[in-house]
Write a protein that holds these residues in place. Structure first.
Motif, PDB file in Angstrom:
ATOM      1  N   PRO A  53       0.749  -1.202  -0.064  1.00  0.00           N
ATOM      2  CA  PRO A  53       0.080   0.034  -0.085  1.00  0.00           C
ATOM      3  C   PRO A  53       0.824   1.343  -0.019  1.00  0.00           C
ATOM      4  CG  PRO A  53       0.227  -0.886   2.285  1.00  0.00           C
ATOM      5  CD  PRO A  53       0.722  -1.892   1.474  1.00  0.00           C
ATOM      6  N   ASP A  54       2.210   1.285   0.016  1.00  0.00           N
ATOM      7  CA  ASP A  54       3.157   2.425   0.055  1.00  0.00           C
ATOM      8  C   ASP A  54       3.548   2.728  -1.338  1.00  0.00           C
ATOM      9  OD1 ASP A  54       4.496   0.102  -0.242  1.00  0.00           O
ATOM     10  OD2 ASP A  54       6.218   1.034   0.983  1.00  0.00           O
ATOM     11  N   ALA A  55       3.061   2.213  -2.352  1.00  0.00           N
ATOM     12  CA  ALA A  55       3.642   2.544  -3.703  1.00  0.00           C
ATOM     13  C   ALA A  55       2.273   2.645  -4.790  1.00  0.00           C
ATOM     14  CB  ALA A  55       4.539   1.283  -4.226  1.00  0.00           C
ATOM     15  N   ILE A  56       2.416   3.480  -5.706  1.00  0.00           N
ATOM     16  CA  ILE A  56       1.611   3.600  -6.745  1.00  0.00           C
ATOM     17  C   ILE A  56       1.801   2.504  -7.860  1.00  0.00           C
ATOM     18  CG2 ILE A  56       1.017   5.138  -8.838  1.00  0.00           C
ATOM     19  CD1 ILE A  56      -0.122   6.450  -6.101  1.00  0.00           C
ATOM     20  N   GLY A  57       0.699   1.929  -8.444  1.00  0.00           N
ATOM     21  CA  GLY A  57       0.621   0.834  -9.342  1.00  0.00           C
ATOM     22  C   GLY A  57       0.731   1.763 -10.796  1.00  0.00           C
ATOM     23  N   SER A  58      -0.454   2.379 -10.939  1.00  0.00           N
ATOM     24  CA  SER A  58      -0.528   3.351 -12.088  1.00  0.00           C
ATOM     25  C   SER A  58      -1.422   4.361 -11.877  1.00  0.00           C
ATOM     26  CB  SER A  58      -1.285   2.187 -13.184  1.00  0.00           C
ATOM     27  OG  SER A  58      -2.486   2.001 -12.772  1.00  0.00           O
ATOM     28  N   LEU A  59      -1.426   5.539 -12.883  1.00  0.00           N
ATOM     29  CA  LEU A  59      -2.117   6.530 -12.591  1.00  0.00           C
ATOM     30  C   LEU A  59      -3.493   6.631 -13.667  1.00  0.00           C
ATOM     31  CD1 LEU A  59       0.762   9.375 -12.345  1.00  0.00           C
ATOM     32  CD2 LEU A  59      -0.506   8.207 -10.665  1.00  0.00           C
ATOM     33  N   LEU A  60      -4.559   6.843 -13.220  1.00  0.00           N
ATOM     34  CA  LEU A  60      -5.547   6.869 -14.201  1.00  0.00           C
ATOM     35  C   LEU A  60      -5.709   8.199 -14.758  1.00  0.00           C
ATOM     36  CD1 LEU A  60      -5.912   4.376 -12.238  1.00  0.00           C
ATOM     37  CD2 LEU A  60      -8.567   4.692 -12.614  1.00  0.00           C
ATOM     38  N   LEU A  61      -5.726   8.029 -16.147  1.00  0.00           N
ATOM     39  CA  LEU A  61      -5.947   9.129 -17.030  1.00  0.00           C
ATOM     40  C   LEU A  61      -7.212   9.757 -17.545  1.00  0.00           C
ATOM     41  CD1 LEU A  61      -2.696   8.592 -19.026  1.00  0.00           C
ATOM     42  CD2 LEU A  61      -2.862   9.636 -17.176  1.00  0.00           C
TER      43      LEU A  61
END
Length: 353
Positions: free
Chosen positions: A218-226
């Motif tokens: 839970p401490d890292a971003i997987g992907s950003l939604l555009l």
């Protein structure tokens, strides 16, 4: 089935390059399911890039193989669905063909029939062609498929880089994915990046409206939604960007926390999804991602990122976008579809020979 080349066989792959390389054989890059077809009489198997058989999903292709391909052969190619309404390839319709219900498979084989585009020969009769140079394999494939009729096709090919450059520009309008360049003197090398691929690359400024957590924790971003704004003023989900080093993923998790919000006033709330708008919730349940958590954390749509993409599939990016840079100078509401380059439409029927 007894063939000189037996399944499973991982297909030969391509490495991305920025320009059209000289001195090679050029083909359109088809945007479908990479498939190696094995035929021994009435026995036919369709292998995929992940080496899992796709035979049951394309009964109409099986029948076409029996009617058009040599009695004993192994042929590398692509399964595609051409949409007359779009005058091009239809990736969404192709994706729907992978369905667990036999009745649905049968129905879709009639409603959205697939074609097979051949581009390499691995075996013919009792002979393996794996060790033969591509120039020889291509000549044998042309001869073997000379009597073939739709929906079996031989891909276009040329050794003229000027013709290839023209195809690169024209064929995108029919939903093709760029060019593949093949060395004429190389053998077939399964799972090796021997070929070259040239793909379109463009940039777009998009709104970051959410993120998914990385699988590591839970401490890292997987992907950003555009997102991009449509003519109706609504923010449509267009894809994701997610190729970040792990250290940057953790930094982004901290940076984006002040933008975390609830779905109450978010443009991708459940109400928008149920109204038929394009939101990421369309993919929260996906047979392509069985058991994968595709939910997301909503962000206030205030931050803009410039991304690189190759081409659009309808209203979204066909593939995962690549991060270019942050655009703090851009107003999120200025990030609209109007900025996107639109390729000239080209009829797929003029490419399928």
């Amino acid at each position: 089935m007894q063939l000189p080349v037996m399944p499973p066989v991982p297909p030969m792959l391509a490495k991305s390059v920025s320009g059209i390389p000289a001195g090679m054989f050029y083909e359109p890059k088809w945007d479908g399911f990479r498939s190696i077809i094995f035929r021994d009489g009435d026995e036919v198997e369709i292998g995929s890039r992940n080496e899992r058989p796709m035979t049951r999903y394309f009964p109409e292709v099986i029948e076409a193989v029996k009617a058009n391909l040599p009695t004993r052969c192994v042929i590398d190619g692509e399964i595609v669905v051409a949409s007359p309404g779009k005058q091009g390839l239809d990736w969404d319709a192709l994706g729907q063909r992978i369905h667990p219900a036999a009745s649905r498979v049968a129905l879709l084989s009639e409603q959205t029939p697939a074609s097979f585009v051949a581009f390499d020969l691995l075996a013919l009769g009792d002979e393996s062609y794996l060790d033969r140079p591509f120039g020889e394999r291509r000549a044998a494939l042309e001869k073997a498929l000379a009597p073939a009729r739709a929906p079996i096709h031989l891909t276009l090919g040329t050794t003229d880089p000027a013709v290839a450059a023209e195809w690169f520009q024209l064929f995108e309008g029919a939903g093709l994915d760029g060019l593949v360049a093949k060395p004429l003197d190389e053998p077939y090398q399964p799972d090796k990046r021997v070929m070259k691929k040239v793909k379109h690359e463009r940039t777009a400024d998009c709104v970051v409206a959410g993120y998914r957590v990385h699988k590591s924790g839970p401490d890292a971003i997987g992907s950003l939604l555009l997102g991009l704004y449509g003519e109706d003023g609504k923010l449509a989900s267009v894809g994701v960007v997610g190729a970040f080093p792990m250290a940057r993923r953790k930094e982004l998790m901290v940076e984006l926390q002040p933008l975390v919000t609830t779905f109450d006033d978010h443009p991708w709330a459940w109400a928008a999804h149920e109204a038929g708008e394009r939101t990421p919730r369309r993919n929260e349940v996906s047979r392509w991602n069985s058991g994968k958590d595709l939910s997301f954390v909503p962000l206030r749509p205030e931050r803009v990122v410039e991304v690189r993409y190759d081409h659009m599939e309808g209203a979204r990016f066909r593939h995962t976008a690549q991060f270019a840079r942050w655009r703090p100078d851009r107003d999120p509401h200025s990030c609209t579809y109007a900025q996107l380059e639109q390729p000239v439409r080209f009829d797929i029927a003029d490419i399928l020979t």
